[in-house]
Enzyme design. Structure first.
Site, short mmCIF file in Angstrom:
data_model
loop_
_atom_site.label_atom_id
_atom_site.label_comp_id
_atom_site.label_asym_id
_atom_site.label_seq_id
_atom_site.Cartn_x
_atom_site.Cartn_y
_atom_site.Cartn_z
N LYS A 14 0.82 -1.21 0.00
CA LYS A 14 0.00 0.00 0.00
C LYS A 14 0.86 1.27 0.00
CE LYS A 14 -2.47 -0.94 3.75
NZ LYS A 14 -1.95 -2.25 4.18
N ARG A 129 11.11 -5.92 5.68
CA ARG A 129 10.95 -4.51 6.04
C ARG A 129 11.39 -4.28 7.48
NH1 ARG A 129 5.08 -1.78 5.69
NH2 ARG A 129 4.83 -2.63 7.77
N ARG A 135 10.38 -0.47 12.74
CA ARG A 135 9.02 -0.47 13.29
C ARG A 135 8.87 -1.58 14.31
NH1 ARG A 135 4.26 0.46 8.93
NH2 ARG A 135 3.23 -0.87 10.45
N ARG A 146 -1.29 -9.13 13.23
CA ARG A 146 -1.81 -8.14 12.26
C ARG A 146 -2.52 -8.85 11.10
NH1 ARG A 146 3.51 -5.29 11.07
NH2 ARG A 146 2.40 -3.90 9.67
P1 AMP Z 1 -0.04 0.57 9.16
O1 AMP Z 1 1.10 1.53 9.13
O2 AMP Z 1 -1.17 0.98 8.26
O3 AMP Z 1 0.38 -0.86 8.95
O4 AMP Z 1 -0.65 0.63 10.64
C1 AMP Z 1 0.11 0.24 11.78
C2 AMP Z 1 -0.82 0.03 12.97
O5 AMP Z 1 -1.49 1.24 13.27
C3 AMP Z 1 -1.92 -1.00 12.78
O6 AMP Z 1 -1.49 -2.33 13.03
C4 AMP Z 1 -2.96 -0.53 13.79
O7 AMP Z 1 -2.57 -0.88 15.12
C5 AMP Z 1 -2.84 0.99 13.69
N1 AMP Z 1 -3.76 1.54 12.66
C6 AMP Z 1 -3.43 2.15 11.50
N2 AMP Z 1 -4.51 2.51 10.80
C7 AMP Z 1 -5.58 2.10 11.55
C8 AMP Z 1 -6.99 2.13 11.35
N3 AMP Z 1 -7.53 2.66 10.23
N4 AMP Z 1 -7.78 1.61 12.32
C9 AMP Z 1 -7.26 1.07 13.44
N5 AMP Z 1 -5.94 0.98 13.68
C10 AMP Z 1 -5.09 1.49 12.74
#
Ligand code: AMP
Length: 191
Positions: A14, A129, A135, A146
């Site tokens: 993404k 990654r 991270r 996840r």
């Molecule tokens: P990402 O960078 O999109 O992989 O997001 C990392 C983490 O942030 C996720 O595993 C969730 O814990 C939290 N997070 C990000 N976007 C959302 C969302 N739209 N709703 C709930 N939690 C989110």
């Protein structure tokens, strides 16, 4: 106006594809994960709450995310010219709230670009990654939770957007360029 949701499991590409989409279509990028990581870095109340969920690989509660997103839309006038939503929505209530928020602003989701990647490839990409991203959630155990969260809470959104006639199923395996070419074709068809 073009509003794109980029959708897919963790590690589906993404972020990478968002950058290419922005370069070509000039959209405002909202990655809820990036916004949350900035909140954590700045030690805000939201950041402190979000940290525990993120480190366990769980979703941050819907209402916190929805309020945060409304705030980003309201404080960035450039969002009026088109947005790419990256990592949002992740639940049906978030998708319903997004429809409502965009309607209030006189616009709507134009297309959902859904990246389809095999699970073994997702795990490989995220572990790789993790070696460079720093991270805290790119480790094997958190990656597993996840992916479970994605399968249980987020993947039902595919049917939600198919029903709305907005879902573009994109084969997410191959080179970055090959995948982007598929995305361009889908976006150009709704532009
Ligand atoms: P990402 O960078 O999109 O992989 O997001 C990392 C983490 O942030 C996720 O595993 C969730 O814990 C939290 N997070 C990000 N976007 C959302 C969302 N739209 N709703 C709930 N939690 C989110």
């Amino acid at each position: 106006m073009l509003n794109v949701v980029i959708f897919g499991a963790p590690g589906s590409g993404k972020g990478t594809q968002s950058e290419l989409i922005i370069k070509k279509y000039g959209l405002f990028h909202i990655s809820t994960g990036d916004v949350l990581r900035a909140e954590i870095k700045n030690g805000t109340e939201l950041g402190n709450t979000a940290k525990g969920f993120i480190e366990k690989g769980q979703l941050v509660p819907d209402q916190l995310i929805i309020d945060m997103l409304a705030n980003v839309l309201d404080s960035n006038p450039a969002t009026k010219d088109g947005v790419i939503f990256d990592g949002f929505p992740r639940t049906i209530p978030q998708a319903e709230a997004l429809n409502e928020m965009l309607k209030e602003r006189g616009t709507q989701v134009s297309i959902v670009v859904g990246l389809d990647v095999e699970e073994s490839e997702l795990i490989d990409r995220l572990l790789k990654r993790g070696q460079i991203s720093g991270r805290s959630d790119d480790n094997y155990e958190t990656i597993k939770s996840r992916l479970d969260v994605y399968n249980n809470q987020t993947s039902p959104l595919k049917a939600f957007y198919i029903k709305e006639g907005k879902y573009a199923d994109i084969q997410g395996m191959g080179t970055v360029e090959e995948i982007f070419a598929r995305i361009e074709k889908a976006i150009d068809a709704v532009k």
